[in-house]
Design a protein around this motif. Structure first.
Motif, short mmCIF file in Angstrom:
data_model
loop_
_atom_site.label_atom_id
_atom_site.label_comp_id
_atom_site.label_asym_id
_atom_site.label_seq_id
_atom_site.Cartn_x
_atom_site.Cartn_y
_atom_site.Cartn_z
N ALA A 171 4.01 -2.03 -5.56
CA ALA A 171 4.19 -1.57 -6.93
C ALA A 171 5.67 -1.59 -7.29
CB ALA A 171 3.63 -0.16 -7.11
N SER A 172 5.92 -1.72 -8.57
CA SER A 172 7.29 -1.62 -9.07
C SER A 172 7.29 -0.80 -10.34
CB SER A 172 7.88 -3.01 -9.32
OG SER A 172 7.16 -3.67 -10.34
N ILE A 173 8.47 -0.33 -10.69
CA ILE A 173 8.60 0.51 -11.88
C ILE A 173 9.94 0.22 -12.53
CG2 ILE A 173 9.46 2.44 -10.47
CD1 ILE A 173 8.05 4.32 -12.51
N GLY B 219 -6.34 -1.79 -8.33
CA GLY B 219 -7.52 -0.94 -8.27
C GLY B 219 -7.22 0.41 -7.63
N ASP B 220 -6.38 0.39 -6.60
CA ASP B 220 -6.01 1.64 -5.95
C ASP B 220 -5.25 2.55 -6.90
OD1 ASP B 220 -5.37 -0.07 -2.82
OD2 ASP B 220 -7.15 1.01 -3.49
N SER B 221 -4.45 1.95 -7.75
CA SER B 221 -3.69 2.77 -8.71
C SER B 221 -4.63 3.44 -9.69
CB SER B 221 -2.65 1.92 -9.43
OG SER B 221 -3.26 1.02 -10.34
N LEU B 222 -5.66 2.74 -10.07
CA LEU B 222 -6.61 3.31 -11.03
C LEU B 222 -7.38 4.47 -10.40
CD1 LEU B 222 -8.06 0.11 -12.72
CD2 LEU B 222 -6.24 1.62 -13.55
N LYS B 223 -7.59 4.39 -9.10
CA LYS B 223 -8.34 5.44 -8.41
C LYS B 223 -7.44 6.59 -7.98
CE LYS B 223 -11.41 1.91 -6.49
NZ LYS B 223 -11.81 1.19 -5.25
N GLY B 224 -6.15 6.45 -8.26
CA GLY B 224 -5.23 7.52 -7.88
C GLY B 224 -4.82 7.47 -6.43
N ARG B 225 -5.12 6.37 -5.77
CA ARG B 225 -4.77 6.28 -4.36
C ARG B 225 -3.30 5.92 -4.17
NH1 ARG B 225 -5.33 3.89 0.66
NH2 ARG B 225 -5.12 1.74 -0.06
N LEU B 226 -2.73 5.21 -5.15
CA LEU B 226 -1.32 4.83 -5.10
C LEU B 226 -0.67 5.17 -6.44
CD1 LEU B 226 -1.47 1.25 -3.51
CD2 LEU B 226 -0.70 3.34 -2.38
N THR B 227 0.47 5.79 -6.37
CA THR B 227 1.22 6.09 -7.59
C THR B 227 2.70 5.90 -7.33
OG1 THR B 227 -0.43 7.76 -8.24
CG2 THR B 227 1.70 7.80 -9.37
N TYR C 45 9.70 6.66 -5.70
CA TYR C 45 8.72 7.28 -4.82
C TYR C 45 7.43 6.46 -4.80
CZ TYR C 45 11.80 11.25 -5.84
OH TYR C 45 12.89 12.05 -6.01
N LEU C 46 6.71 6.58 -3.70
CA LEU C 46 5.37 6.01 -3.63
C LEU C 46 4.47 7.06 -3.02
CD1 LEU C 46 3.62 3.48 -4.14
CD2 LEU C 46 3.98 2.90 -1.72
N GLN C 47 3.58 7.58 -3.83
CA GLN C 47 2.59 8.55 -3.34
C GLN C 47 1.36 7.78 -2.90
OE1 GLN C 47 2.76 12.03 -3.06
NE2 GLN C 47 0.79 11.81 -2.01
N MET C 48 0.96 7.98 -1.67
CA MET C 48 -0.20 7.29 -1.11
C MET C 48 -1.21 8.32 -0.65
SD MET C 48 1.58 4.14 0.96
CE MET C 48 2.36 5.19 2.17
N ASN C 49 -2.40 8.23 -1.16
CA ASN C 49 -3.47 9.16 -0.82
C ASN C 49 -4.63 8.41 -0.17
OD1 ASN C 49 -2.03 11.28 -2.16
ND2 ASN C 49 -2.88 10.57 -4.10
N THR C 50 -5.49 9.17 0.48
CA THR C 50 -6.69 8.62 1.11
C THR C 50 -6.34 7.37 1.92
OG1 THR C 50 -7.79 9.27 -0.96
CG2 THR C 50 -9.15 8.21 0.69
N LEU C 51 -5.38 7.52 2.80
CA LEU C 51 -4.89 6.38 3.57
C LEU C 51 -5.94 5.83 4.51
CD1 LEU C 51 -1.30 7.70 4.12
CD2 LEU C 51 -1.87 5.50 3.08
N ARG C 52 -5.87 4.51 4.69
CA ARG C 52 -6.82 3.80 5.53
C ARG C 52 -6.05 3.07 6.63
NH1 ARG C 52 -8.74 0.67 0.16
NH2 ARG C 52 -9.81 2.37 -0.92
N PRO C 53 -6.71 2.70 7.72
CA PRO C 53 -6.01 1.96 8.78
C PRO C 53 -5.34 0.69 8.26
CG PRO C 53 -8.12 2.75 9.57
CD PRO C 53 -8.09 3.06 8.09
#
Length: 124
Positions: free
Chosen positions: A48-50, A64-72, A83-91
């Motif tokens: 991601a970039s901002i 898609g992850d951003s839409l689900k709130g998994r990455l912000t 910053y990069l907020q990462m939720n519900t992390l997967r292997p």
């Protein structure tokens, strides 16, 4: 200009991490900042970039992850930090995460700056 990334580490599946990357040194301005990642055996890819104004862009694999709130992705211009907020992390999120910034060292110049990378390991 130096970019110092932090926040990586070992986390269990389903956990969260917040990566930070601060720019320091002498520069005129910082434009777009972002995060890339490189998983073992794979090429580096945009996460991601901002922009300085807050417009976000997510890599094709991550929109898609951003839409689900998994990455912000977010930034604080006063602190020259992204910053990069990462939720519900997967292997499969296991990778080295690199921050990037388009930096203007002086007016009219532009260069690419990269952080040293921070390792994120997601264990199952």
């Amino acid at each position: 200009v130096q970019l110092q990334a932090s926040g990586g580490g070992l986390v269990q599946v389903g956990g969260s991490l917040r990566l930070s990357c601060a720019a320091s040194g002498s520069f005129f301005n910082i434009g777009t900042m972002g995060w890339y990642r490189q998983a073992p055996g794979k090429e580096r890819e945009l996460v991601a970039s901002i922009s300085r104004g807050g417009r976000t862009n997510y890599g094709d694999s991550f929109y898609g992850d951003s839409l689900k709130g998994r990455l912000t992705i977010s930034r604080d211009n006063a602190k020259n930090t992204v910053y990069l907020q990462m939720n519900t992390l997967r292997p499969e999120d296991t990778a080295v995460y690199y921050c990037h910034a388009a930096v203007a060292p002086t007016w009219g110049e532009l260069l690419d700056a990269w952080g040293q990378g921070t390792l994120v390991t997601v264990s199952s």
